[in-house]
Structure formats: structure tokens, C-alpha cells
Scaffold this motif. Structure first.
Motif, mmCIF file in Angstrom:
data_model
loop_
_atom_site.group_PDB
_atom_site.id
_atom_site.type_symbol
_atom_site.label_atom_id
_atom_site.label_comp_id
_atom_site.label_asym_id
_atom_site.label_seq_id
_atom_site.Cartn_x
_atom_site.Cartn_y
_atom_site.Cartn_z
ATOM 1 N N GLY A 404 3.773 13.146 -1.044
ATOM 2 C CA GLY A 404 2.469 12.512 -1.226
ATOM 3 C C GLY A 404 2.514 11.151 -1.885
ATOM 4 O O GLY A 404 1.491 10.679 -2.393
ATOM 5 N N LEU A 405 3.664 10.495 -1.894
ATOM 6 C CA LEU A 405 3.772 9.149 -2.468
ATOM 7 C C LEU A 405 3.415 8.121 -1.398
ATOM 8 O O LEU A 405 3.777 8.275 -0.226
ATOM 9 C CB LEU A 405 5.190 8.893 -2.981
ATOM 10 C CG LEU A 405 5.756 9.898 -3.991
ATOM 11 C CD1 LEU A 405 7.190 9.515 -4.354
ATOM 12 C CD2 LEU A 405 4.890 9.980 -5.232
ATOM 13 N N HIS A 406 2.728 7.066 -1.800
ATOM 14 C CA HIS A 406 2.405 6.022 -0.824
ATOM 15 C C HIS A 406 2.151 4.703 -1.555
ATOM 16 O O HIS A 406 1.763 4.674 -2.731
ATOM 17 C CB HIS A 406 1.184 6.404 0.025
ATOM 18 C CG HIS A 406 -0.076 6.619 -0.762
ATOM 19 N ND1 HIS A 406 -0.944 5.602 -1.073
ATOM 20 C CD2 HIS A 406 -0.617 7.750 -1.300
ATOM 21 C CE1 HIS A 406 -1.959 6.089 -1.760
ATOM 22 N NE2 HIS A 406 -1.793 7.384 -1.929
ATOM 23 N N GLY A 407 2.409 3.637 -0.846
ATOM 24 C CA GLY A 407 2.209 2.308 -1.405
ATOM 25 C C GLY A 407 2.405 1.278 -0.324
ATOM 26 O O GLY A 407 2.548 1.616 0.860
ATOM 27 N N PRO A 408 2.456 -0.002 -0.680
ATOM 28 C CA PRO A 408 2.641 -1.055 0.326
ATOM 29 C C PRO A 408 3.942 -0.848 1.102
ATOM 30 O O PRO A 408 5.043 -0.898 0.549
ATOM 31 C CB PRO A 408 2.691 -2.339 -0.514
ATOM 32 C CG PRO A 408 1.975 -1.992 -1.782
ATOM 33 C CD PRO A 408 2.268 -0.549 -2.033
ATOM 34 N N GLY A 409 3.831 -0.571 2.388
ATOM 35 C CA GLY A 409 5.008 -0.414 3.229
ATOM 36 C C GLY A 409 5.749 0.892 3.046
ATOM 37 O O GLY A 409 6.857 1.052 3.573
ATOM 38 N N ILE A 449 6.507 4.212 -9.919
ATOM 39 C CA ILE A 449 5.494 5.161 -9.453
ATOM 40 C C ILE A 449 4.354 5.111 -10.460
ATOM 41 O O ILE A 449 4.572 5.310 -11.665
ATOM 42 C CB ILE A 449 6.069 6.581 -9.333
ATOM 43 C CG1 ILE A 449 7.145 6.616 -8.236
ATOM 44 C CG2 ILE A 449 4.963 7.586 -9.016
ATOM 45 C CD1 ILE A 449 7.792 7.981 -8.050
ATOM 46 N N ASN A 450 3.161 4.833 -9.965
ATOM 47 C CA ASN A 450 2.019 4.619 -10.839
ATOM 48 C C ASN A 450 0.839 5.483 -10.410
ATOM 49 O O ASN A 450 0.836 6.082 -9.323
ATOM 50 C CB ASN A 450 1.596 3.141 -10.816
ATOM 51 C CG ASN A 450 2.724 2.218 -11.235
ATOM 52 O OD1 ASN A 450 3.203 2.298 -12.357
ATOM 53 N ND2 ASN A 450 3.151 1.340 -10.324
ATOM 54 N N THR A 451 -0.138 5.515 -11.251
ATOM 55 C CA THR A 451 -1.355 6.275 -10.937
ATOM 56 C C THR A 451 -2.378 5.443 -10.192
ATOM 57 O O THR A 451 -3.285 6.001 -9.568
ATOM 58 C CB THR A 451 -1.981 6.815 -12.229
ATOM 59 O OG1 THR A 451 -2.167 5.728 -13.149
ATOM 60 C CG2 THR A 451 -1.089 7.868 -12.862
ATOM 61 N N ASP A 452 -2.234 4.092 -10.214
ATOM 62 C CA ASP A 452 -3.292 3.289 -9.595
ATOM 63 C C ASP A 452 -2.807 2.067 -8.835
ATOM 64 O O ASP A 452 -3.618 1.336 -8.260
ATOM 65 C CB ASP A 452 -4.308 2.849 -10.661
ATOM 66 C CG ASP A 452 -3.667 2.066 -11.797
ATOM 67 O OD1 ASP A 452 -2.444 1.804 -11.738
ATOM 68 O OD2 ASP A 452 -4.395 1.724 -12.753
ATOM 69 N N HIS A 453 -1.495 1.770 -8.786
ATOM 70 C CA HIS A 453 -1.012 0.623 -8.012
ATOM 71 C C HIS A 453 0.482 0.815 -7.726
ATOM 72 O O HIS A 453 1.123 1.686 -8.283
ATOM 73 C CB HIS A 453 -1.255 -0.687 -8.756
ATOM 74 C CG HIS A 453 -0.491 -0.816 -10.043
ATOM 75 N ND1 HIS A 453 -0.878 -0.155 -11.187
ATOM 76 C CD2 HIS A 453 0.642 -1.508 -10.358
ATOM 77 C CE1 HIS A 453 -0.021 -0.440 -12.161
ATOM 78 N NE2 HIS A 453 0.907 -1.259 -11.682
ATOM 79 N N GLY A 454 1.017 -0.048 -6.840
ATOM 80 C CA GLY A 454 2.420 0.091 -6.442
ATOM 81 C C GLY A 454 2.595 1.346 -5.601
ATOM 82 O O GLY A 454 1.798 1.648 -4.703
ATOM 83 N N ILE A 455 3.652 2.114 -5.860
ATOM 84 C CA ILE A 455 3.810 3.421 -5.227
ATOM 85 C C ILE A 455 2.952 4.400 -6.007
ATOM 86 O O ILE A 455 3.177 4.637 -7.194
ATOM 87 C CB ILE A 455 5.289 3.870 -5.220
ATOM 88 C CG1 ILE A 455 6.134 2.904 -4.390
ATOM 89 C CG2 ILE A 455 5.419 5.290 -4.661
ATOM 90 C CD1 ILE A 455 7.615 3.238 -4.378
ATOM 91 N N ILE A 456 1.960 4.955 -5.332
ATOM 92 C CA ILE A 456 0.969 5.798 -6.003
ATOM 93 C C ILE A 456 1.293 7.266 -5.773
ATOM 94 O O ILE A 456 1.626 7.678 -4.664
ATOM 95 C CB ILE A 456 -0.444 5.473 -5.487
ATOM 96 C CG1 ILE A 456 -0.785 4.002 -5.810
ATOM 97 C CG2 ILE A 456 -1.484 6.405 -6.095
ATOM 98 C CD1 ILE A 456 -2.101 3.546 -5.214
ATOM 99 N N ASP A 457 1.195 8.020 -6.842
ATOM 100 C CA ASP A 457 1.358 9.476 -6.775
ATOM 101 C C ASP A 457 0.037 10.066 -6.302
ATOM 102 O O ASP A 457 -0.715 10.657 -7.078
ATOM 103 C CB ASP A 457 1.754 9.996 -8.173
ATOM 104 C CG ASP A 457 2.005 11.488 -8.200
ATOM 105 O OD1 ASP A 457 2.258 12.077 -7.127
ATOM 106 O OD2 ASP A 457 1.943 12.066 -9.303
ATOM 107 N N GLY A 458 -0.222 9.909 -4.986
ATOM 108 C CA GLY A 458 -1.547 10.180 -4.454
ATOM 109 C C GLY A 458 -2.023 11.601 -4.648
ATOM 110 O O GLY A 458 -3.206 11.830 -4.922
#
Length: 505
Positions: A404-409, A449-458
Motif C-alpha cells: 500500500g505504499l505510493h508516491g511520485p512514480g 516514507i511519510n504520512t502526508d508526502h513523498g512515499i505515503i503509507d497509504g
């Protein structure tokens, strides 16, 4: 002058795993095999979840998953032709291990070797067949190996030699190193690859008698079956032949005709291991370092995991890290073998008295051969590098996957970030700009891994599994084990765990 960085003796699954790992690191390696052709015998027939993770990281898992079978229920036959079905004896890994491969797979060893050979070819390597090591001479700088081949004898100079050549290891014999332990001459089994007509391939088939059970296990995506039957106590085994194996079936009124037999052997129960997997510049992995009972399907798997532990360490040392790093290989893997030897022996001893019993008794006994911690390989723990924070997996634990991780690219899982030969640094909710400057493309990747930007732990799964504190740094070794977890003000402690200097830019 070195012809190769690492000479690997033995091209079974263990040697091939090591060769693939070294090749992707740019470490030159030569892998030799005394047999004339690639192995076509089943030998091992189960691959465990942790080994599947290893093959995934190496880029060799697809063929194995495609050819393996997860669920193979038991079918017991009695002398009158009646049958009783029972569940598979494999154990699915519990959800808390967070693995993409929770199910052990039934598959012939030859298919695992095929996948690794193909991956080695993709990486530019190949196996040299009909080549045998006949001499080894070590000095402070390397090892000179005398090799015998059809085109003549030759010497190869290598920085290191690794013996992955099985329980009767030539490399171990050349160094005069014994496997310490016991051989149970009274516990012997007939084993072999056979073909039969008219037998359902969706089950493992068992026949019992006073002489013990006979088992036929289908090898997926082939017409082969692996036959196993104990040699009766106090009886010297006959030479294994198709006629003998047919007689074993006939004595149990199986009503089955063997149409062919290829690999045939007598297996003796050995419970032995080296006290140290390193002797100077020569190291050992797999059956060359430890042999144990087949209970739980651990042989090939323990060896693959040996090679995976050793590969990144050899790569680091060849690249300039302290040779002392190689001492951690035996320190981490030998205790695993001792545990496997003890558990597999205990399981065999508990099961053996019940191998002639009724389906319920025998089915329960066989079901006890596996567990979801040691057998799967997912619960193995190594020593710590530095102090840990209180919650979640700690240094020395395998890093669980988090999806469930996601971010730019990027959209994927933690395993997608760690896949490859590099170390991985995860910074949780940590925006220190200096961290990204620690990235070294070939050996250290840094991900936020961040809660609100970059790679987000969605989905919040990373937080549920690791319970990280804000700013925490998590260092993951190339073999997927946690090296350290530290708060953001102790970054120096974390970088001390690396076997190479990290420049501060």
C-alpha cells in the motif's frame, strides 16, 4: 593475478543462488560442476516461503511459482483398494510474517535449479560442467585451486573458494574438515524418480504396511513421481532398481505399475555439521556445511538461505570491506543449522514410530513435520548491530513486507524498495535533507516514507507493522534483515553498521 574473485564448487541450488547473487553485484565468479549435465533428479521437492523471497530478490522466482503446487492433499490406500483423503502436510505462513509467498510449494529440485541457471545466464554467467576440484592451496592473499577437466588439468587463482558440493563435499575433504555428529545406519530410505500409469496427480499417495509407509509424490509439470520407502530395520538395503521398487509396491497391494525409473538411491539419515563454515579463504554452504534428516523439507532451503547470507558479505569484502565480515556468516548461519538439526531429528523421531499407522494417526504425524517459523524460514533471527526502539521488528529480524505504499512514480510494497543488491535506509517522517545525500546508487538507497508526502503509507500498513516513531531511521541489509533501528538523533550509530564508509556531502 586472480582469474576470478570467487570460485564456487558445486552447481546445485546453493551454488547457483550464490553465483546469481555475486554476478548481480559485479563480483566475478566461476562455478564448476563435476557432473556432465545439469541435474534432472528430484532430490528436494519443497521450497519454503523464505526461499521464495530469496528467489524473488534474485529475479528467479517466476518459473518456480509457475511450476510449483501449493496444496497437495494426502491420499491413503489400504490393501483392499479403499482410500482415505487427508489435508496437505505443508503449513502456510501466518499473516503476521507479511510475506508475498505464504505457501510452501511442491516442486522438484531440478526446476529450482533451472530457474537459477536461467537467471545466471541473464546475468552473464554459466556453469562449467565436467570440471572437478582436485587440490586447494591457501595463502594470505587467495586460493589456488587445481581443476581437472576433459580438456586438461589447470590451476585457477581466486580470492575465495566456496564449497557448495553437497554432503560428500570434495572441498571439505581436501581441507580435512569433518562433519561432526552422527550417522544413523539403522535409518535408511529407498528414494527415486519413477513414472507410473493411471495414478491421480492431484494427491500425494501413501500405502502403509508393517515395513512402513511407501509414498509417491507427483512432481509438478512433469510425468515424474518421487518414491520414498523405508528400508526395514535390521535389513541391509538392496541395490535400488525399478524391479525392487515395483516389488515394494506389490508387497503393499498397490496395484500400480512402474513404467520407468531414473534417479534411484538409498538415503542414510545423517545429522552432522561443520563447527565453523569458514576456513581461511574457503567457505561452505548447504549440505557441504550441514546435513540433517529430511523432516520438514529443510535441506535445499537452508542451503539457499546460507548462500543468500554469504553473497552480500563476499561482495562487500571483495569490494574492500574488512574480511572480518565473513566471520559473521558462520556466526549467523551455524546456529540456524543447529536448530534445524535438532528440530528435524526430533520430528523424525516422533513420526517414525507412527509411519505404519492408520490414516488419522499417520496423517497427524506427517502434519507435525512442518511449522510456520523455522520451517518456513521466516522466523529466523540474527544477532543485533545496535540498540532498537521498543515496538515492531528489531535488528536481527527479517523485515516484513508492507504493502500500500505510493508516491511520485512509485506504487508498490516495501519489498519493491528493498529488492536488489543494495542496503536500504528507510526514514519515517524524517525530512532531514542530509539523509538523501547519503545515497550511493550501487550500495545504499535512501527512501522516505511519510504520512502526508513523498512515499505515503497509504493504508497505514507500514506503521502497523513497524510501529515507527517520527523521524526514526530503519536500516535494512541486502538480505532483507534489519541491521538497526534508531531515532533521528542517532544516525551516526546506524551508519556504523555499514561495512563501507558513507560520505557526508
Amino acid at each position: 593475478m586472480f582469474q576470478t574473485d570467487v570460485l564456487i564448487v558445486g552447481a546445485g541450488p546453493v551454488g547457483l543462488t550464490l553465483a546469481c547473487d555475486l554476478a548481480r553485484r559485479g563480483v566475478t565468479c566461476q562455478i564448476i560442476e563435476r557432473d556432465a549435465t545439469a541435474n534432472r533428479a528430484s532430490k528436494a521437492k519443497t521450497i519454503q516461503p523464505r526461499s521464495l523471497e530469496v528467489l524473488d530478490d534474485l529475479g528467479a522466482v517466476e518459473h518456480v511459482v509457475r511450476h510449483g503446487v501449493a496444496d497437495l492433499p494426502l491420499r491413503f490406500h489400504d490393501s483392499s483398494g479403499g482410500v482415505v483423503d487427508r489435508p496437505s502436510i505443508t503449513v502456510r505462513a501466518r499473516d503476521s510474517f507479511r510475506t508475498p509467498y505464504p505457501d510452501p510449494l511442491w516442486i522438484g529440485q531440478f526446476d529450482v535449479e533451472h530457474a537459477l541457471r536461467e537467471r545466471l545466464h541473464q546475468l552473464g554467467g554459466s556453469v562449467e560442467h565436467r570440471v572437478e576440484a582436485v587440490g586447494l592451496v591457501q595463502d594470505e592473499d587467495g586460493v589456488t585451486a587445481s581443476l581437472r577437466a576433459p580438456d586438461g588439468d589447470r590451476a585457477v587463482r581466486a580470492r575465495y573458494v566456496v564449497g557448495t558440493d553437497g554432503g560428500k563435499s570434495t572441498v571439505r575433504r581436501l581441507l580435512g574438515l569433518p562433519l561432526e555428529g552422527e550417522t544413523r545406519e539403522w535409518e535408511r530410505w529407498y528414494i527415486g524418480d519413477v513414472t507410473v500409469d493411471g495414478l491421480d496427480r492431484d494427491h500425494m499417495h501413501l500405502w502403509t504396511s508393517d515395513d512402513g509407509m511407501l509414498v509417491l509424490t507427483p512432481l509438478p509439470h512433469s510425468d515424474l513421481w518421487q518414491l520414498q520407502a523405508p528400508v526395514p530395520a535390521g535389513v541391509e538395503p538392496d541395490s535400488p532398481t525399478r524391479e525392487l521398487y515395483q516389488r515394494l509396491l506389490d508387497e503393499r497391494n498397490a496395484g500400480i505399475t512402474l513404467t520407468s525409473a531414473s534417479w534411484l538411491s538409498v538415503y542414510r539419515v545423517n545429522i552432522r555439521m561443520l563447527t565453523d563454515y569458514r576456513s581461511g579463504r574457503v567457505l561452505f554452504a548447504g549440505d557441504a556445511a550441514h546435513v540433517h534428516t529430511p523432516a520438514g523439507g529443510q535441506g535445499m532451503n537452508t542451503g539457499i538461505q546460507d548462500a543468500y547470507n554469504l553473497g552480500w558479505k563476499l561482495g562487500a569484502v571483495v569490494g574492500g570491506a574488512s574480511p572480518d565480515l565473513l566471520d559473521t556468516y558462520s556466526a549467523e548461519r551455524a546456529p540456524v543449522a543447529r536448530t534445524v538439526l535438532a528440530l528435524s531429528t526430533e520430528k523424525l523421531d516422533r513420526t517414525t514410530p507412527r509411519i505404519g499407522g492408520d490414516p488419522d494417526t499417520l496423517g497427524a504425524a506427517l502434519g507435525e513435520l512442518a511449522d510456520d517459523a523455522v520451517t518456513t524460514g521466516l522466523g529466523i533471527h540474527y544477532g543485533r548491530c545496535s540498540g532498537d526502539l521498543a515496538e515492531g521488528p528489531v535488528a536481527g529480524d527479517r523485515a516484513p513486507n508492507a504493502t500500500g505504499l505510493h508516491g511520485p512514480g512509485f506504487t508498490g510494497a516495501l519489498f519493491d524498495l528493498t529488492r536488489g543488491p543494495q542496503w536500504t535506509l528507510i526514514a519515517f517522517d524524517n525530512d532531514d535533507p542530509a539523509l538523501i545525500n547519503r545515497t550511493i546508487p550501487t550500495v545504499l538507497h535512501v527512501h522516505r516514507i511519510n504520512t502526508d508526502h513523498g512515499i505515503i503509507d497509504g493504508d497505514g500498513e507500514f506503521q502497523r507493522i513497524f510501529a515507527p516513531r517520527r523521524g526514526e531511521l530503519i536500516l535494512i541489509r541486502p538480505d532483507g534483515y534489519l541491521a538497526a533501528r534508531v531515532p533521528e538523533d542517532r544516525a551516526a550509530d546506524l551508519f556504523d553498521c555499514l561495512p563501507f564508509p558513507v560520505p557526508v556531502r
